[in-house]
Design a protein around this motif. Sequence first.
Motif, PDB file in Angstrom:
ATOM      1  N   GLU A 174       6.765   0.417  -7.314  1.00  0.00           N
ATOM      2  CA  GLU A 174       6.793  -0.733  -6.407  1.00  0.00           C
ATOM      3  C   GLU A 174       8.042  -0.671  -5.525  1.00  0.00           C
ATOM      4  O   GLU A 174       7.971  -0.898  -4.310  1.00  0.00           O
ATOM      5  CB  GLU A 174       6.780  -2.043  -7.188  1.00  0.00           C
ATOM      6  CG  GLU A 174       6.822  -3.277  -6.277  1.00  0.00           C
ATOM      7  CD  GLU A 174       6.847  -4.588  -7.041  1.00  0.00           C
ATOM      8  OE1 GLU A 174       6.635  -5.644  -6.410  1.00  0.00           O
ATOM      9  OE2 GLU A 174       7.091  -4.559  -8.265  1.00  0.00           O
ATOM     10  N   TYR A 185       7.960  -0.249  -1.537  1.00  0.00           N
ATOM     11  CA  TYR A 185       8.521  -1.299  -0.679  1.00  0.00           C
ATOM     12  C   TYR A 185       9.445  -0.696   0.383  1.00  0.00           C
ATOM     13  O   TYR A 185       9.325  -0.987   1.582  1.00  0.00           O
ATOM     14  CB  TYR A 185       9.284  -2.301  -1.548  1.00  0.00           C
ATOM     15  CG  TYR A 185       9.781  -3.516  -0.801  1.00  0.00           C
ATOM     16  CD1 TYR A 185       9.008  -4.679  -0.762  1.00  0.00           C
ATOM     17  CD2 TYR A 185      11.007  -3.512  -0.135  1.00  0.00           C
ATOM     18  CE1 TYR A 185       9.462  -5.806  -0.074  1.00  0.00           C
ATOM     19  CE2 TYR A 185      11.455  -4.618   0.552  1.00  0.00           C
ATOM     20  CZ  TYR A 185      10.680  -5.769   0.577  1.00  0.00           C
ATOM     21  OH  TYR A 185      11.118  -6.883   1.266  1.00  0.00           O
ATOM     22  N   HIS A 186      10.338   0.179  -0.053  1.00  0.00           N
ATOM     23  CA  HIS A 186      11.306   0.729   0.887  1.00  0.00           C
ATOM     24  C   HIS A 186      10.692   1.805   1.771  1.00  0.00           C
ATOM     25  O   HIS A 186      11.139   2.006   2.913  1.00  0.00           O
ATOM     26  CB  HIS A 186      12.521   1.250   0.131  1.00  0.00           C
ATOM     27  CG  HIS A 186      13.344   0.154  -0.470  1.00  0.00           C
ATOM     28  ND1 HIS A 186      14.013  -0.771   0.293  1.00  0.00           N
ATOM     29  CD2 HIS A 186      13.567  -0.192  -1.774  1.00  0.00           C
ATOM     30  CE1 HIS A 186      14.641  -1.627  -0.502  1.00  0.00           C
ATOM     31  NE2 HIS A 186      14.392  -1.309  -1.749  1.00  0.00           N
ATOM     32  N   SER A 242       8.926  -0.218   4.446  1.00  0.00           N
ATOM     33  CA  SER A 242       9.936  -0.852   5.292  1.00  0.00           C
ATOM     34  C   SER A 242      10.590   0.178   6.215  1.00  0.00           C
ATOM     35  O   SER A 242      10.813  -0.090   7.406  1.00  0.00           O
ATOM     36  CB  SER A 242      10.994  -1.520   4.414  1.00  0.00           C
ATOM     37  OG  SER A 242      12.003  -2.104   5.203  1.00  0.00           O
ATOM     38  N   SER A 274       3.168  -8.230  -9.099  1.00  0.00           N
ATOM     39  CA  SER A 274       4.228  -7.669  -8.265  1.00  0.00           C
ATOM     40  C   SER A 274       5.522  -8.428  -8.551  1.00  0.00           C
ATOM     41  O   SER A 274       5.513  -9.501  -9.153  1.00  0.00           O
ATOM     42  CB  SER A 274       3.866  -7.790  -6.787  1.00  0.00           C
ATOM     43  OG  SER A 274       3.709  -9.144  -6.408  1.00  0.00           O
ATOM     44  N   LEU A 327       8.393  -8.060  -5.969  1.00  0.00           N
ATOM     45  CA  LEU A 327       9.199  -8.110  -4.751  1.00  0.00           C
ATOM     46  C   LEU A 327       8.574  -9.044  -3.707  1.00  0.00           C
ATOM     47  O   LEU A 327       7.438  -9.498  -3.869  1.00  0.00           O
ATOM     48  CB  LEU A 327       9.363  -6.699  -4.175  1.00  0.00           C
ATOM     49  CG  LEU A 327      10.047  -5.687  -5.096  1.00  0.00           C
ATOM     50  CD1 LEU A 327      10.063  -4.305  -4.455  1.00  0.00           C
ATOM     51  CD2 LEU A 327      11.471  -6.127  -5.450  1.00  0.00           C
ATOM     52  N   TRP A 383       6.674  -9.318  -0.965  1.00  0.00           N
ATOM     53  CA  TRP A 383       5.735  -8.572  -0.149  1.00  0.00           C
ATOM     54  C   TRP A 383       5.252  -9.358   1.060  1.00  0.00           C
ATOM     55  O   TRP A 383       4.776  -8.777   2.040  1.00  0.00           O
ATOM     56  CB  TRP A 383       4.548  -8.129  -1.010  1.00  0.00           C
ATOM     57  CG  TRP A 383       4.956  -7.042  -1.960  1.00  0.00           C
ATOM     58  CD1 TRP A 383       5.360  -7.185  -3.243  1.00  0.00           C
ATOM     59  CD2 TRP A 383       5.063  -5.645  -1.656  1.00  0.00           C
ATOM     60  NE1 TRP A 383       5.703  -5.971  -3.788  1.00  0.00           N
ATOM     61  CE2 TRP A 383       5.525  -5.005  -2.835  1.00  0.00           C
ATOM     62  CE3 TRP A 383       4.816  -4.892  -0.530  1.00  0.00           C
ATOM     63  CZ2 TRP A 383       5.737  -3.633  -2.898  1.00  0.00           C
ATOM     64  CZ3 TRP A 383       5.021  -3.518  -0.585  1.00  0.00           C
ATOM     65  CH2 TRP A 383       5.482  -2.900  -1.750  1.00  0.00           C
ATOM     66  N   LEU A 430       7.499  -8.395   3.986  1.00  0.00           N
ATOM     67  CA  LEU A 430       7.249  -7.021   4.410  1.00  0.00           C
ATOM     68  C   LEU A 430       5.890  -6.901   5.092  1.00  0.00           C
ATOM     69  O   LEU A 430       5.726  -6.137   6.053  1.00  0.00           O
ATOM     70  CB  LEU A 430       7.327  -6.073   3.207  1.00  0.00           C
ATOM     71  CG  LEU A 430       7.133  -4.594   3.538  1.00  0.00           C
ATOM     72  CD1 LEU A 430       8.191  -4.114   4.521  1.00  0.00           C
ATOM     73  CD2 LEU A 430       7.173  -3.754   2.275  1.00  0.00           C
ATOM     74  N   TRP A 479       0.369   0.788  -5.637  1.00  0.00           N
ATOM     75  CA  TRP A 479       1.415   0.762  -4.614  1.00  0.00           C
ATOM     76  C   TRP A 479       1.318   1.913  -3.629  1.00  0.00           C
ATOM     77  O   TRP A 479       2.028   1.922  -2.616  1.00  0.00           O
ATOM     78  CB  TRP A 479       2.794   0.804  -5.276  1.00  0.00           C
ATOM     79  CG  TRP A 479       3.017  -0.278  -6.276  1.00  0.00           C
ATOM     80  CD1 TRP A 479       3.195  -0.134  -7.620  1.00  0.00           C
ATOM     81  CD2 TRP A 479       3.071  -1.686  -6.025  1.00  0.00           C
ATOM     82  NE1 TRP A 479       3.358  -1.357  -8.225  1.00  0.00           N
ATOM     83  CE2 TRP A 479       3.289  -2.326  -7.260  1.00  0.00           C
ATOM     84  CE3 TRP A 479       2.956  -2.460  -4.862  1.00  0.00           C
ATOM     85  CZ2 TRP A 479       3.397  -3.707  -7.367  1.00  0.00           C
ATOM     86  CZ3 TRP A 479       3.058  -3.840  -4.978  1.00  0.00           C
ATOM     87  CH2 TRP A 479       3.267  -4.448  -6.213  1.00  0.00           C
TER      88      TRP A 479
END
Length: 923
Positions: free
Chosen positions: A649, A653-654, A657, A703, A705, A707, A710, A826
């Motif tokens: 995850e 995410y990164h 991003s 999850s 984070l 999201w 994002l 993910w």
Amino acid sequence: MTTRVIRRDGTVSVFDAGKIRVAVTKAFLAVEGDSGHLRPVVGELTAQVEKALLKHVRPEVALHIEQIQDQVELVLMREGHHKVARAYVLYREKRAKAREVTPAPPAFRVKTADGTLVPLDWDRAEVVVGEACAGLADVSAAAVLAEVRRDVYDGITVDELAVAQVMAARTLVETEPDYSFVAARLLLDRLRREALTRVEGRPVEATGEELSYAAYFPEYVRLGIDLDRLDPELAKFDLDRICAAIRPERDAKFDFLGMQTLYDRYFLHDDGTRYELPQAFFMRVAMGLSLREDDREARAIEFYELLSSFDFMCSTPTLFNSGTTRPQLSSCFLTTVDDDLQSIFQGYQNNALLAKYSGGLGNDWTPVRGMGAHIRGTNGESQGVVPFLKIANDTAVAVNQGGKRKGAACAYLETWHVDIEEFLDLRKNTGDDRRRTHDMNTANWVPDEFLRRVEADADWTLFSPDETPDLHDLYGRAFAERYRAYEEAAERGEIRVSKRVRAVELWRRMLTMLFETGHPWITFKDPCNVRSPQRHVGVVHSSNLCTEITLNTAADEVAVCNLGSVNLANHVTPDGLDRDRVARTVRTAVRMLDNVIDINFYTIPEARRSNLRHRPVGLGLMGFTDALFVQRLVPGSAAAVAFADVSMELISYHALSASADLARERGSYETFEGSLWHRGVLPIDSIALLAAERDGLDMDTSSTLDWDALREKVRGGMRNSNTMAIAPTATISNICGVGQSIEPLFRNLFVKSNMSGDFTVLNRHLIADLKARGLWDEAMVADLKYFDGSLAPIDRVPDDLKALYATAFEVSSEWLIEAGSRRQKWIDQAQSLNLYIAAPNGRKLDAIYRLAWHKGLKTTYYLRSTAVTSVEKSTLRGVDGKLNAVRPVAEPVPVPVPVAAPTVTPDDALVCSITDPDCEACQ
């Protein structure tokens, strides 16, 4: 050239197999006395010893008498002559003690490159070995030097002496893993002499302390350009600024497997003479990836830091070719072959051109009509797809990437194709060899409708694609509806070629062939397409060679993916993930991968068109199991699955991003509008799309984070159509000294085989724990060998260590699938997920592959079985690397049943070997 033998007194004689025959005869006579069967038995054993000794020995390299005697022991034990072998061991021990009181050998001379004999400089040898041992606990320079002294002879060449030093350290690895770092540093000393001599044009030696990268690097760049190997643009960098950023101390980070792999296959060379040192290698790759950056030096240094620290590693094609005059940096290529001869033979040409510069291939052959289909042009009948696959197989063998890696391709066929039953047999060792592909991988491209039929025990109908062409481009409910319509047409006699089979019977045959031959792999068409961010512009018709790439292909587009992997082991502490470090690494890694697309050397226009249009990259990970060990998380536990979830995850995410940020800097990819990204549908959201198609899905959707924030950022633009894919990392993980990809621990001690040779691999995490508890000794080494690297049968090992260091075959496949499912939620592409079963049977295989489907996995990779592993009962030690033929191995340890480390022997069974060098094509 005649093979030579180094005697114990340092003299050299010609190899004579007759002396082996005499020694074996005496051993039998001492134990069994004379008998009628003695002569043929001795003859066969002698032939085996001779064949084994000479198989990998270069003519210019001498054997040592001890190495010959070790091989005699190995053959005697392997053939079951245990009493004779034991007598032979005791005799050698007796002779060794007698030699201890003999005078020291005379002073030796070394033969230089020009043939001059000079005194052997033991002072320098002590300096080099001492430097190699510096900073390492539990290693001894004296022990290494003692081994070296056993191996030298008068007139030994400079190269042979360097090899003797390396292999002296390697001999000690199984008793202390840090000797692997010693061996790597000694190999580096050999490389320094080789590279500096080539760069400066005169004989040069330098220890690590004496080496100046600042002086060497500009000359290295100049030489590479003069040889037409390096891009002249590299000379336009501010080389003073670049040199100031190089970190020579990082040369010491490699273990022997990593350094030998780089030495054999990665470092630039001029007709076999290497002129590239490790930090120059990393800087060359970094500079090649920053050629189009505004501040090229700053970006090159940033990229270099990531590579040389092992935080992130580019894929093998990028490492091979970045900064060179032919920068083919991409890893994987996916093609679709249409149903006409021109397309088929164009496909062969494309395969050859793509494979030439280290690409791994995934070919979709489903459109090619099946056996018995009508050919309008000749009014004849087709022979089906199989004869064409045979040619594709031979093309992959012929184009072997310049000897760096074997050419590698995987053919995909959908389960409804009328030739599917013959396709399943392609890897069999029996039958008509003209309809077999022994060197090419194969994979089933399985629609959900087929597995629904399997679970309902219903019938399944096979078609030829020339009569059902739209099935190729349909998936989900649309495929199921159209497929049923074709079945009805077949019942009315409107379909010329069709065959009805019981779905369960075909499924069983698929699983049987998977077990017997390792192929075809099981991959799932519908989740690959339903969850594809690019479903608005095309269909995913196959995966790649290693089943982690899921990109759409068409007649005018060859899908391309550009890979690299985060070293997860470098991003954890005993307290968990270092989230800031992960963020920094992923952000830089995505930029590096995006740069590949613009710098890349494209061998065919279809690949260039596709890559520039969609800009997919595949960020993966490696060192997952090492990360578990650091955190003391037991594999095959809920905690390990949870870590698989949260770590992926965070990377996801990164990665998303970073791609969104690149879009703001450089613009979105061409086909962004209409994609799932544009609609605000992230991978975690696309699970709902698959669940709707299937009327339910057993897949976790939790999850941790933010999201939502994002999601809005991504909706504004993405630089890359795809961002993540977990490749096998078979080679780059060796370079970094960590476990492959997401793989569980194979063994705590085993011998790994690849194109650079055989290497003893020990679990350093385990040995550190055993040392801390006072359990690491020769008896433990012998136990690990005897029990194939497993702790479970060793009584004195505590239960907590047995649980933490359980091997792959001691961890239930259900845990691996659950962890894979957590990652898959993910990932916008897929993952190379191997499954391990200690004692496979039909029921188990059926259960785990159905579970993989229910858990939403897009693909699976190899099926591993313990049947491919055996233990050789021998005292042989020191079997690492191609260099093992140039020095004797250590004195045998007299234990009741001496054994070597478990060695993969692929002939023992037909399922995939865990250390199969063919699995290296992606990374």
